[in-house]
Scaffold this active site. Structure first.
Site, PDB file in Angstrom:
ATOM      1  N   PRO A   1       0.686  -1.109  -0.060  1.00  0.00           N
ATOM      2  CA  PRO A   1       0.146   0.043   0.130  1.00  0.00           C
ATOM      3  C   PRO A   1       0.854   1.309  -0.014  1.00  0.00           C
ATOM      4  CG  PRO A   1      -0.565  -1.474   1.637  1.00  0.00           C
ATOM      5  CD  PRO A   1       0.624  -1.952   1.284  1.00  0.00           C
ATOM      6  N   GLU A   2       0.750   2.135  -0.808  1.00  0.00           N
ATOM      7  CA  GLU A   2       1.382   3.549  -1.119  1.00  0.00           C
ATOM      8  C   GLU A   2       0.447   4.512  -0.692  1.00  0.00           C
ATOM      9  OE1 GLU A   2       4.278   3.639  -1.829  1.00  0.00           O
ATOM     10  OE2 GLU A   2       4.959   1.862  -2.812  1.00  0.00           O
TER      11      GLU A   2
END
Ligand code: ZN
Length: 281
Positions: A2-3
């Protein structure tokens, strides 16, 4: 992984609904990357405030009532990180915890649940976001990409002090947060800058273009996440959706969308970099 855009969209998915709720129970599963660092039972009865984000961390403030102070409850908050494979969901009826559900914050408005198969994520109690355990974790973070202080002038000055390839400088997260692997590749493509260029050789006008490209790339990812929020069950679905619109990321050997030159892949710091050798100098 997840960014920043996925983390922000996750925050938006529950922040309004959980604000003002009271904690009714806390359930811990298997150990995560860092321990909670607080007695879970003391969080029960505390009121949840407005969830915020700093880099890829989410901060959920909790306040203890004055009349509950006698029981030893201390106001603070929970710093959450999704690690490599984590996702957070807020639900009225979460059902029994599964094998990969390692943290539940049950409240009067629903349960916030962390699901994390690889357990690199974490939920850490801290007395404040800018102090205690949370303060230590966020201390080295660079500017937020949408902070007005993140300008071409700032980026140019920060890059002047580095000797590493510009992509590595972006990935470090200590100049600006949010330019993870996909978004760093896309921003460099949008700005026409080679990922291999040494940081201190980037001119001032090109630094202006790069700062704008970082902001625009992340804004595009956020808009995409917002529009697909109902459809994606976890952060990986959103990254996948962004990649379908990518200019270079994951497109090795395919024609550049601007000049038709085949996109190249190289490895920098053990991560794949995708770029157009003609458009990016
Ligand atoms: Zn090209």
């Amino acid at each position: 992984m997840p960014e920043l855009p996925e983390v922000e969209v996750t925050r938006q998915s529950f922040a309004e609904r959980i604000a003002g709720a009271r904690v009714t129970a806390v359930r811990l599963g298997k150990p995560l990357r860092w321990p909670l660092g607080h007695e879970p039972a003391t969080l029960v009865g505390q009121r949840v405030g407005d969830a915020t984000r700093r880099g890829k961390y989410l901060w959920l403030p909790l306040s203890a009532d004055v009349d509950a102070a006698g029981s030893g409850a201390q106001s603070g908050g929970l710093l959450m990180h999704l690690g490599m494979s984590g996702s957070l969901a807020f639900s009225d009826a979460p059902g029994p915890a599964g094998a990969h559900d390692h943290f539940d914050l049950a409240t009067t408005r629903g349960t916030l649940r962390l699901t994390d198969p690889r357990r690199f994520g974490a939920v850490v109690w801290s007395e404040a976001l800018d102090g205690g355990a949370a303060g230590k974790l966020i201390a080295g973070l660079g500017l937020e990409p949408f902070d007005p202080a993140f300008t071409g002038t700032y980026l140019h000055a920060a890059l002047q002090r580095r000797r590493v390839a510009i992509k590595q400088a972006l990935l470090g997260g200590d100049i600006v947060v949010g330019a993870g692997n996909i978004y760093a590749c896309e921003a460099l493509f949008a700005a026409g800058i080679s990922p291999r260029l040494r940081s201190d050789r980037l001119s001032r006008p090109r630094a202006e273009r790069l700062a704008a490209a970082v902001r625009e790339t992340l804004a595009r990812a956020l808009a995409l996440g917002g529009s697909t929020l109902r459809d994606f069950r976890d952060a990986h679905g959103m990254a996948g959706a962004f990649q379908q619109h990518a200019g270079v990321y994951g497109r090795e050997g395919e024609p550049c969308t601007v000049c038709a030159t085949p996109i190249r892949r190289i490895v920098q710091g053990q991560r794949s970099t995708f770029f157009c050798p003609h458009c990016q100098r």
